[in-house]
Design a protein around this motif. Structure first.
Motif, PDB file in Angstrom:
ATOM      1  N   UNK A  45      29.837  74.632   3.838  1.00  0.00           N
ATOM      2  CA  UNK A  45      30.031  74.689   5.271  1.00  0.00           C
ATOM      3  C   UNK A  45      31.309  75.479   5.569  1.00  0.00           C
ATOM      4  N   UNK A  46      31.217  76.577   6.337  1.00  0.00           N
ATOM      5  CA  UNK A  46      32.439  77.366   6.612  1.00  0.00           C
ATOM      6  C   UNK A  46      33.514  76.582   7.341  1.00  0.00           C
ATOM      7  N   UNK A  47      33.122  75.601   8.172  1.00  0.00           N
ATOM      8  CA  UNK A  47      34.139  74.791   8.853  1.00  0.00           C
ATOM      9  C   UNK A  47      34.925  73.964   7.843  1.00  0.00           C
ATOM     10  N   UNK A  48      34.240  73.413   6.845  1.00  0.00           N
ATOM     11  CA  UNK A  48      34.932  72.659   5.810  1.00  0.00           C
ATOM     12  C   UNK A  48      35.816  73.577   4.972  1.00  0.00           C
ATOM     13  N   UNK A  49      35.400  74.827   4.793  1.00  0.00           N
ATOM     14  CA  UNK A  49      36.241  75.787   4.076  1.00  0.00           C
ATOM     15  C   UNK A  49      37.538  76.021   4.847  1.00  0.00           C
ATOM     16  N   UNK A  50      37.450  76.076   6.194  1.00  0.00           N
ATOM     17  CA  UNK A  50      38.671  76.183   6.996  1.00  0.00           C
ATOM     18  C   UNK A  50      39.579  74.977   6.772  1.00  0.00           C
ATOM     19  N   UNK A  51      38.989  73.781   6.748  1.00  0.00           N
ATOM     20  CA  UNK A  51      39.772  72.570   6.476  1.00  0.00           C
ATOM     21  C   UNK A  51      40.448  72.688   5.106  1.00  0.00           C
ATOM     22  N   UNK A  52      39.679  73.136   4.121  1.00  0.00           N
ATOM     23  CA  UNK A  52      40.222  73.273   2.770  1.00  0.00           C
ATOM     24  C   UNK A  52      41.295  74.359   2.684  1.00  0.00           C
ATOM     25  N   UNK A  53      41.307  75.291   3.666  1.00  0.00           N
ATOM     26  CA  UNK A  53      42.325  76.339   3.721  1.00  0.00           C
ATOM     27  C   UNK A  53      43.532  75.937   4.549  1.00  0.00           C
ATOM     28  N   UNK A  54      43.567  74.677   5.017  1.00  0.00           N
ATOM     29  CA  UNK A  54      44.765  74.204   5.699  1.00  0.00           C
ATOM     30  C   UNK A  54      44.590  73.776   7.133  1.00  0.00           C
ATOM     31  N   UNK A  55      43.393  73.964   7.722  1.00  0.00           N
ATOM     32  CA  UNK A  55      43.184  73.516   9.095  1.00  0.00           C
ATOM     33  C   UNK A  55      43.166  71.991   9.155  1.00  0.00           C
TER      34      UNK A  55
ATOM     35  N   UNK B 118      32.736  68.665  15.563  1.00  0.00           N
ATOM     36  CA  UNK B 118      34.157  68.433  15.325  1.00  0.00           C
ATOM     37  C   UNK B 118      34.329  67.871  13.922  1.00  0.00           C
ATOM     38  N   UNK B 119      35.122  68.556  13.122  1.00  0.00           N
ATOM     39  CA  UNK B 119      35.377  68.134  11.743  1.00  0.00           C
ATOM     40  C   UNK B 119      36.874  67.931  11.585  1.00  0.00           C
ATOM     41  N   UNK B 120      37.266  66.790  10.996  1.00  0.00           N
ATOM     42  CA  UNK B 120      38.681  66.479  10.899  1.00  0.00           C
ATOM     43  C   UNK B 120      39.093  65.968   9.537  1.00  0.00           C
ATOM     44  N   UNK B 121      40.290  65.385   9.470  1.00  0.00           N
ATOM     45  CA  UNK B 121      40.792  64.871   8.200  1.00  0.00           C
ATOM     46  C   UNK B 121      39.848  63.825   7.611  1.00  0.00           C
ATOM     47  N   UNK B 122      39.816  63.773   6.287  1.00  0.00           N
ATOM     48  CA  UNK B 122      38.956  62.819   5.566  1.00  0.00           C
ATOM     49  C   UNK B 122      37.502  62.954   5.981  1.00  0.00           C
ATOM     50  N   UNK B 123      37.102  64.176   6.340  1.00  0.00           N
ATOM     51  CA  UNK B 123      35.717  64.500   6.709  1.00  0.00           C
ATOM     52  C   UNK B 123      35.224  63.708   7.913  1.00  0.00           C
ATOM     53  N   UNK B 124      36.149  63.351   8.820  1.00  0.00           N
ATOM     54  CA  UNK B 124      35.736  62.740  10.081  1.00  0.00           C
ATOM     55  C   UNK B 124      34.899  63.747  10.861  1.00  0.00           C
ATOM     56  N   UNK B 125      33.810  63.280  11.468  1.00  0.00           N
ATOM     57  CA  UNK B 125      32.956  64.177  12.231  1.00  0.00           C
ATOM     58  C   UNK B 125      32.542  63.537  13.550  1.00  0.00           C
ATOM     59  N   UNK B 126      32.259  64.393  14.507  1.00  0.00           N
ATOM     60  CA  UNK B 126      31.637  63.998  15.768  1.00  0.00           C
ATOM     61  C   UNK B 126      30.887  65.226  16.260  1.00  0.00           C
ATOM     62  N   UNK B 127      29.796  65.015  16.981  1.00  0.00           N
ATOM     63  CA  UNK B 127      29.021  66.154  17.447  1.00  0.00           C
ATOM     64  C   UNK B 127      28.479  65.903  18.842  1.00  0.00           C
ATOM     65  N   UNK B 128      28.234  67.003  19.540  1.00  0.00           N
ATOM     66  CA  UNK B 128      27.689  66.956  20.893  1.00  0.00           C
ATOM     67  C   UNK B 128      26.655  68.066  21.021  1.00  0.00           C
TER      68      UNK B 128
END
Length: 284
Positions: A180-190, A209-219
């Motif tokens: 997942x490219x969004x998770x790649x952003x997280x892994x790059x420091x986001x 919405x993807x956050x720390x510890x793989x927290x997610x929410x979607x709309x």
């Protein structure tokens, strides 16, 4: 408490200062995006918008034709002057045009690390077929990802842009083994990433919405209307306003998406080009 206005004997009550958002971005003379639009969005959401100019666009309702970058020294002087004078509750970073400008904004964000930064990723790059300009765009992209992304508390980006950057090698995987490219952003420091228009497993599109510890929410993601300006910048500014007002990240995201959807539902076409969101039409 009041003060004497000098007109008759009327006393005017002093109102509490609204939350303040400082936006970095270009001047878009069409009002579709950039600092004029950011100021309107902040006002519509009960905040006061400050502006730090990163560039000047030649643009009408059909889109940008060219951009003239401001020097990093001018960007730094503008921001430092404002920050020494007024308390700022949130930053929003839109389009920047040089690696040096990205570095300056990243340093300001680091110096004021307690102030949340909302980064609109992908703003400002104009299509080019010139090899030298393409290399410059790649260097700018690299500077934003390496310097600015780690300073952002949340990054707002279109899913199709992330996918394209991943395919073109502009989104480095680093040590990430994610698909997942969004998770790649997280892994790059986001810290947090809001991707707009991401395909959902059950079909259709969502805003994820993807956050720390793989927290997610979607709309649910409203289908894009034809001939309408991109609303990622609108969403990012609204998100900064809600964060400035004290909302937590999930609630601020939900409120910002709702506001952007309503503004888009009431969009208008002022010229011969694209439709623009009506920022004061949304219920807040």
């Amino acid at each position: 408490m009041g003060y004497f206005t000098g007109i008759g004997e009327r006393s005017v009550t002093l109102a509490a200062s609204p939350s303040i958002v400082l936006a970095f971005g270009p001047f878009d003379p069409s009002g579709a995006d950039g600092l004029p639009a950011d100021a309107v969005t902040c006002g519509a959401l009960g905040c006061h918008g400050l502006s730090v100019l990163s560039g000047i666009l030649v643009q009408d309702s059909t889109g940008p034709e060219s951009a003239q970058a401001l020097s990093p020294e001018l960007i730094d002087d503008q921001a430092r002057s404002l920050l020494e004078d007024m308390p700022v509750q949130a930053f929003k970073a839109g389009a920047v045009y040089t690696p040096e400008a990205a570095s300056v904004i990243a340093q300001i964000a680091a110096d004021y690390s307690e102030t949340p930064l909302v980064l609109h990723l992908g703003a400002g790059l104009l299509p080019t077929e010139d090899a030298a300009e393409a290399d410059a765009d790649e260097a700018l992209h690299e500077a934003i990802l390496e310097l600015l992304l780690p300073q952002a508390h949340i990054t707002v980006v279109e899913h199709h842009l992330l996918t394209r950057w991943l395919d073109e090698g502009l989104l480095p995987r680093g040590d990430s083994d994610a698909d997942d490219p969004a998770q790649i952003l997280i892994d790059n420091g986001a810290q947090w990433v809001l991707t707009l228009g991401q395909p959902a497993p059950q079909g259709g599109l969502i805003n994820l919405l993807l956050g720390p510890s793989r927290q997610t929410a979607s709309w649910p993601c409203m289908p894009a209307q034809p001939r309408t300006h991109d609303t990622a910048g609108l969403t990012a500014t609204a998100l900064a306003a809600y964060v400035a007002r004290g909302n937590d990240m999930r609630d601020a995201t939900e409120q910002a998406l709702r506001y952007a959807r309503q503004a888009l539902e009431h969009s208008f076409q002022p010229g011969m080009g694209l439709r623009m969101p009506r920022r004061f039409a949304a219920e807040v």
